[in-house]
Design a protein around this motif. Structure first.
Motif, PDB file in Angstrom:
ATOM      1  N   GLY A 117     -10.338  30.154 -44.251  1.00 36.91           N
ATOM      2  CA  GLY A 117     -10.349  28.836 -44.874  1.00 36.91           C
ATOM      3  C   GLY A 117     -10.587  27.757 -43.831  1.00 36.91           C
ATOM      4  O   GLY A 117     -10.708  28.028 -42.642  1.00 36.91           O
ATOM      5  N   ARG A 118     -10.645  26.541 -44.282  1.00 35.96           N
ATOM      6  CA  ARG A 118     -10.813  25.411 -43.369  1.00 35.96           C
ATOM      7  C   ARG A 118      -9.491  25.108 -42.690  1.00 35.96           C
ATOM      8  O   ARG A 118      -8.431  25.267 -43.273  1.00 35.96           O
ATOM      9  N   ARG A 119      -9.602  24.648 -41.440  1.00 39.02           N
ATOM     10  CA  ARG A 119      -8.405  24.280 -40.673  1.00 39.02           C
ATOM     11  C   ARG A 119      -8.730  23.009 -39.883  1.00 39.02           C
ATOM     12  O   ARG A 119      -9.113  23.087 -38.720  1.00 39.02           O
ATOM     13  N   PRO A 120      -8.598  21.852 -40.506  1.00 39.77           N
ATOM     14  CA  PRO A 120      -8.889  20.596 -39.807  1.00 39.77           C
ATOM     15  C   PRO A 120      -8.017  20.458 -38.554  1.00 39.77           C
ATOM     16  O   PRO A 120      -6.853  20.859 -38.562  1.00 39.77           O
ATOM     17  N   CYS A 121      -8.581  19.896 -37.505  1.00 37.93           N
ATOM     18  CA  CYS A 121      -7.865  19.720 -36.230  1.00 37.93           C
ATOM     19  C   CYS A 121      -8.182  18.350 -35.648  1.00 37.93           C
ATOM     20  O   CYS A 121      -9.294  17.848 -35.795  1.00 37.93           O
ATOM     21  N   ALA A 122      -7.212  17.796 -34.942  1.00 38.10           N
ATOM     22  CA  ALA A 122      -7.437  16.551 -34.213  1.00 38.10           C
ATOM     23  C   ALA A 122      -8.285  16.836 -32.978  1.00 38.10           C
ATOM     24  O   ALA A 122      -8.266  17.945 -32.430  1.00 38.10           O
TER      25      ALA A 122
END
Length: 168
Positions: A27-32
């Motif tokens: 899945g997607r894993r948004p990160c800073a």
């Protein structure tokens, strides 16, 4: 960065934006930006440059859209789920990430068992695998935290195994 380093950074960036730990399909894993820099052992400027390549008009593989400044706290994400299914190269990068995570998890378990007195140090084949993995992947603590928190113990175990092999 050099072209080789930039390619490696792009691979690490896209792999980091996929969640293979909680979702086997990825899945997607948004990160800073700051987290991506720590995972890839890169500067935030290097990460921003790589992100810019993939969010410019006509590409827009990454979010946020062009025009939103990239700062330490800016969240970077894949622009669309279909990228994960359609982009062959991204799927290959994710499989490499999955294989790397498996080696790391094997190493963390062995280190835990060694510390608990139920297993010995690695030798021969396992040690070679671990040392090759570390040399090729150059894992960072930020990367490792995504899979298991015991990075320092795992690296110490690998070092102790190598020292013992050399001693013998």
């Amino acid at each position: 960065p050099t072209p080789g380093r930039q390619r490696q950074l792009v691979e690490e960036l896209f792999a980091a934006l996929r969640d293979i730990a909680d979702d086997p399909r990825g899945g997607r894993r948004p990160c800073a930006v700051a987290e991506l820099a720590a995972i890839a052992n890169a500067s935030e400027d290097e990460v921003a440059q790589a992100v810019e390549l993939f969010r410019r008009p006509g590409r827009s593989f990454l979010m946020p859209p062009v025009g939103i400044p990239l700062t330490s706290g800016t969240i970077v994400d894949l622009s669309h789920e279909s990228l994960m299914r359609c982009w062959t190269r991204l799927r290959a990068w994710v499989e490499e990430e999955r294989a790397s995570a498996r080696v790391y998890l094997r190493l963390t378990r062995a280190a835990q068992w060694y510390d608990g007195g139920t297993a010995g140090l690695w030798r021969d084949r396992e040690l070679g695998l671990g040392l090759e993995w570390r040399l090729a992947r150059r894992p960072t603590e930020a990367w490792a935290r995504r899979y298991d928190e015991s990075f320092a113990r795992a690296m110490r175990f690998l070092d102790d195994s190598e020292r013992e092999r050399d001693r013998l």
